[in-house]
Design a protein around this motif. Sequence first.
Motif, PDB file in Angstrom:
ATOM      1  N   PHE A 105     -47.117 -28.257   5.711  1.00 57.20           N
ATOM      2  CA  PHE A 105     -45.954 -27.414   5.429  1.00 57.20           C
ATOM      3  C   PHE A 105     -44.677 -28.246   5.267  1.00 57.20           C
ATOM      4  CE2 PHE A 105     -42.665 -24.391   7.278  1.00 57.20           C
ATOM      5  CZ  PHE A 105     -42.453 -23.757   6.074  1.00 57.20           C
ATOM      6  N   VAL A 106     -44.476 -29.219   6.140  1.00 60.53           N
ATOM      7  CA  VAL A 106     -43.275 -30.057   6.059  1.00 60.53           C
ATOM      8  C   VAL A 106     -43.289 -30.883   4.771  1.00 60.53           C
ATOM      9  CG1 VAL A 106     -42.057 -31.995   7.117  1.00 60.53           C
ATOM     10  CG2 VAL A 106     -42.914 -30.136   8.547  1.00 60.53           C
ATOM     11  N   CYS A 107     -44.447 -31.434   4.406  1.00 55.55           N
ATOM     12  CA  CYS A 107     -44.531 -32.190   3.153  1.00 55.55           C
ATOM     13  C   CYS A 107     -44.301 -31.282   1.942  1.00 55.55           C
ATOM     14  CB  CYS A 107     -45.893 -32.875   3.055  1.00 55.55           C
ATOM     15  SG  CYS A 107     -46.087 -34.255   4.202  1.00 55.55           S
ATOM     16  N   ALA A 108     -44.774 -30.045   2.021  1.00 58.08           N
ATOM     17  CA  ALA A 108     -44.494 -29.087   0.942  1.00 58.08           C
ATOM     18  C   ALA A 108     -42.997 -28.817   0.836  1.00 58.08           C
ATOM     19  CB  ALA A 108     -45.265 -27.788   1.186  1.00 58.08           C
ATOM     20  N   MET A 109     -42.308 -28.762   1.986  1.00 57.60           N
ATOM     21  CA  MET A 109     -40.852 -28.602   1.972  1.00 57.60           C
ATOM     22  C   MET A 109     -40.187 -29.781   1.267  1.00 57.60           C
ATOM     23  SD  MET A 109     -40.346 -27.247   5.880  1.00 57.60           S
ATOM     24  CE  MET A 109     -38.661 -27.806   5.893  1.00 57.60           C
ATOM     25  N   ALA A 163     -48.823 -25.569  -6.064  1.00 58.99           N
ATOM     26  CA  ALA A 163     -49.549 -26.392  -5.085  1.00 58.99           C
ATOM     27  C   ALA A 163     -48.956 -26.223  -3.692  1.00 58.99           C
ATOM     28  CB  ALA A 163     -49.513 -27.856  -5.507  1.00 58.99           C
ATOM     29  N   ALA A 164     -47.629 -26.281  -3.589  1.00 57.86           N
ATOM     30  CA  ALA A 164     -46.986 -26.180  -2.281  1.00 57.86           C
ATOM     31  C   ALA A 164     -47.140 -24.784  -1.686  1.00 57.86           C
ATOM     32  CB  ALA A 164     -45.506 -26.544  -2.402  1.00 57.86           C
ATOM     33  N   LEU A 165     -46.930 -23.744  -2.494  1.00 58.28           N
ATOM     34  CA  LEU A 165     -46.996 -22.379  -1.980  1.00 58.28           C
ATOM     35  C   LEU A 165     -48.414 -21.972  -1.600  1.00 58.28           C
ATOM     36  CD1 LEU A 165     -44.471 -20.563  -4.326  1.00 58.28           C
ATOM     37  CD2 LEU A 165     -44.340 -20.655  -1.849  1.00 58.28           C
TER      38      LEU A 165
END
Length: 618
Positions: free
Chosen positions: A36-40, A147-149
């Motif tokens: 989650f943090v890397c997606a942020m 990808a992130a969501l």
Amino acid sequence: MTENESVIFWKVESEEDMVRVHEKVKEFVRHRWVVFVCAMWDMSFAGTSYMFGSISPVIKSSMGFNQKQVAFLSVAKDLGDNVGLLAGKFSQLFPISTLILIGVFQNVLGYGLVWLVVTHRLPAFPLWLLCILIFVGQNGSTYYNTAALVSSVQSFPESRGHVVGILKGFVGLSGAIWTQIIAMMKLPDQASLIFIIAVGPAMVSLALIFIIRPVHSYKQSRASDESGFMFIYSICLLLAAYMTGVLLLENVLHLDQTIISMFALILIILILLPIIVPILLVFFSGPQSADQEALLEPPLLQATKSKNVIGESSSTARVTKHVENEKSIPPNLEVLPLSEGPRDMFQIQARLWQALTNALRKIRLKNGPRRGEDFTLSQAMAQADFWVMFFSLVMGAGSGLTIINNMGQICQSLGDNNVNVYVSVISISNFLGRVGGGYFSEVIVSRNFGYPRLVALAVIQAMMSLGLFYYVVGLVGQVYVVGILNGFGYGAHWSIALAAASELFGVKNFGTLYNFLTMASPAGSLFLSGFVASTIYDYYAEQQAKHRMMQTFEASNLAISYHVIANNSDVLLCEGNICFSLTCGILALVCLFAASLSLVIAHRTRRFYAQLYEESRR
């Protein structure tokens, strides 16, 4: 203990410590909070569409384009940023790493070729080809976003509002983040900014490609998750306040390069701070026993385990994938002792029950999934809920985007030259709306209220309507009010509606559903801004031009002069509150109608949400 024995003991102890550290590092890399943090971080640099206003002047001057031709490039950029159906479809067929690689390829190819053309390293391309290149380059961001969501929503199915709101918030803030980083870098010319847009987001995504992926482990839920989200929300508020302060200082004072670089470094540190959450969870939290792990299932998962549900809410017993595989035989048949009746009677009952469940399963498959189960895009498009939500987004988000796109003309009509300040205020409000909307919808859904998530969207749309009516009345600070409320409301749409879509239509095909729903924003803006707002503005501009000419020219020259001025778009400028007051009044009514559509969905899904979060309210 001899010296040799103590040395051996020390070596064994050291090896055990190394093994423990190695296991902790592996757990850290595979932890869903790290994902989650890397997606942020990825989203913090993926919103390059907000940088088009900075690169359009150099494209215009280098290629010799007029404003209408630049507008075509802007439309291509908007289409590329919102048409992501292919990215959503690929998210169902390929792993997340492949999705990111496709986005990197498109990003570098599209904007890279634009940079080569603008810097005259390649011969000049025709306008239509440049539009295609910008579409391809900007479309790469849809792969990053998907990808992130998808990774984060599937990793945090019980906290979808928090996850979607925070990620979409950082997308909205990425334009301001890039602005500060570029100010620190001191680029040699404006064309270099196109090169940064081509390679910057691609480099960040490639660095995180092996970390961003779904983590399907419901046992990872902890009571500290809520504290983790609260910490990240506090970072978001700190970021918003910091960016607001920096933007105001840069507009008021003349800062030297050293101070600008210091501001950018502090900004990067603030963006990195959320990594503290997984570090604390992995390296500084004690191990959980098996019994504790069993009690730490997410409230959403617990709610879906309820049985004997009447009517519509019975479908929620399969909201998550692992619940769909529960046994169909009721408990009373599973524990029925054979001594209570003849053996063949028991076998007949079991066969009859199996035949009944198979028949019901076939009927359900024929009729399609129900609320909370996994829908494909075509199945979702056959549902009334999906289209009501889509048109609510068309009107609500379309109204917000109309105000955002016309903020320059609004300020110009009122004689206010602080356009950059208002644009920055809208950007910060957009960020807070995306983050705050997700939090607000989570409070409404999963706390003591128990309302459907779309109630939050209806409240936000009503708030936007109030801001638009405030502009119509023409009270003090009307630009600030309409900018803040509509920027906040526009951002909140994307955290609330997308989280609701994942609940109503499942997370398996969330990438495709998300990318279809995002097309509502440009669709609404195309009509409300391209036809309504521009037509009204041009009408009053022509009326004012005619009035000025009547005061300046003789009646014999009026027709010729008016024809000349009416055909010169640079002269047709509207002044005063009247230029956008009627438009804002229409948009206010549109937002109220959008709020009514959101309440329709809330009414239709009230029993679904009552069952979905029943356990979390006990």
